[in-house]
Design a protein around this motif. Structure first.
Motif, mmCIF file in Angstrom:
data_model
loop_
_atom_site.group_PDB
_atom_site.id
_atom_site.type_symbol
_atom_site.label_atom_id
_atom_site.label_comp_id
_atom_site.label_asym_id
_atom_site.label_seq_id
_atom_site.Cartn_x
_atom_site.Cartn_y
_atom_site.Cartn_z
ATOM 1 N N MET A 1 0.998 -1.205 0.094
ATOM 2 C CA MET A 1 -0.008 0.042 -0.099
ATOM 3 C C MET A 1 1.044 1.112 0.037
ATOM 4 S SD MET A 1 -3.400 1.430 1.158
ATOM 5 C CE MET A 1 -4.265 0.170 1.119
ATOM 6 N N PHE A 2 0.419 2.163 -0.804
ATOM 7 C CA PHE A 2 1.306 3.287 -1.061
ATOM 8 C C PHE A 2 0.712 4.404 0.091
ATOM 9 C CE2 PHE A 2 3.109 7.149 -2.982
ATOM 10 C CZ PHE A 2 4.293 6.846 -3.232
ATOM 11 N N ASP A 3 1.561 5.312 0.569
ATOM 12 C CA ASP A 3 0.842 6.287 1.734
ATOM 13 C C ASP A 3 0.540 7.344 0.653
ATOM 14 O OD1 ASP A 3 0.289 8.218 3.586
ATOM 15 O OD2 ASP A 3 2.425 8.370 4.178
ATOM 16 N N LEU A 4 -0.637 7.939 0.739
ATOM 17 C CA LEU A 4 -1.166 8.991 0.041
ATOM 18 C C LEU A 4 -1.627 10.044 0.812
ATOM 19 C CD1 LEU A 4 -3.579 7.263 -2.561
ATOM 20 C CD2 LEU A 4 -1.283 7.839 -2.996
ATOM 21 N N SER A 5 -1.126 10.256 2.176
ATOM 22 C CA SER A 5 -1.685 11.081 2.852
ATOM 23 C C SER A 5 -1.008 12.564 2.785
ATOM 24 C CB SER A 5 -1.068 10.893 4.373
ATOM 25 O OG SER A 5 0.342 10.673 4.548
ATOM 26 N N GLN A 6 0.165 12.638 2.003
ATOM 27 C CA GLN A 6 0.453 13.997 1.455
ATOM 28 C C GLN A 6 0.203 14.361 0.130
ATOM 29 O OE1 GLN A 6 2.216 15.821 3.790
ATOM 30 N NE2 GLN A 6 1.762 14.308 5.019
ATOM 31 N N LYS A 39 -15.803 11.156 -7.138
ATOM 32 C CA LYS A 39 -17.313 10.611 -6.180
ATOM 33 C C LYS A 39 -17.126 9.641 -5.451
ATOM 34 C CE LYS A 39 -19.413 9.086 -9.787
ATOM 35 N NZ LYS A 39 -18.469 8.763 -10.596
ATOM 36 N N CYS A 40 -15.799 8.878 -5.208
ATOM 37 C CA CYS A 40 -15.511 7.790 -4.352
ATOM 38 C C CYS A 40 -14.304 7.685 -3.881
ATOM 39 C CB CYS A 40 -15.955 6.539 -4.547
ATOM 40 S SG CYS A 40 -17.713 6.367 -5.522
ATOM 41 N N PRO A 41 -13.562 8.948 -3.204
ATOM 42 C CA PRO A 41 -12.145 8.936 -2.946
ATOM 43 C C PRO A 41 -11.965 7.961 -2.021
ATOM 44 C CG PRO A 41 -13.289 10.864 -2.180
ATOM 45 C CD PRO A 41 -14.226 10.170 -2.930
ATOM 46 N N ALA A 42 -12.805 7.483 -0.996
ATOM 47 C CA ALA A 42 -12.473 6.605 0.048
ATOM 48 C C ALA A 42 -11.978 5.254 -0.496
ATOM 49 C CB ALA A 42 -13.733 6.465 1.048
ATOM 50 N N ILE A 43 -12.653 4.971 -1.730
ATOM 51 C CA ILE A 43 -12.277 3.388 -2.039
ATOM 52 C C ILE A 43 -10.764 3.359 -2.635
ATOM 53 C CG2 ILE A 43 -14.770 2.851 -2.720
ATOM 54 C CD1 ILE A 43 -13.981 3.273 -5.726
ATOM 55 N N GLY A 44 -10.197 4.483 -2.861
ATOM 56 C CA GLY A 44 -8.639 4.377 -2.937
ATOM 57 C C GLY A 44 -8.170 4.901 -4.218
ATOM 58 N N ALA A 45 -7.162 4.589 -4.809
ATOM 59 C CA ALA A 45 -6.491 5.499 -6.000
ATOM 60 C C ALA A 45 -5.611 4.486 -6.645
ATOM 61 C CB ALA A 45 -5.803 6.612 -5.674
#
Length: 67
Positions: A1-6, A39-45
């Motif tokens: 999993m890649f950290d997308l917090s930034q 529309k669904c950012p919580a499902i990931g990228a």
């Protein structure tokens, strides 16, 4: 999993006015581009190597895909 917090997300300039159906891109991450559905950012990228993403965009611009 890649950290997308930034990640700094922006709406794709090609998304247009599609009733909220937008693609968001984060290009401020080291070595990668992240793409998600606004529309669904919580499902990931989708996280893609920067070089591979540039090659994909070049193919799209060259008309390599039936879009």
């Amino acid at each position: 999993m890649f950290d997308l917090s930034q990640a700094t997300w922006r709406k794709s300039t090609r998304s247009g006015q599609n009733n909220g159906a937008c693609v968001e891109v984060a290009d401020n991450l080291p070595g990668v581009i992240a793409v998600r559905d606004s529309k669904c950012p919580a499902i990931g990228a989708h996280v893609v190597d920067r070089h591979d993403f540039a090659a994909f965009l070049a193919d799209v611009k060259a008309g390599s895909y039936d879009l």
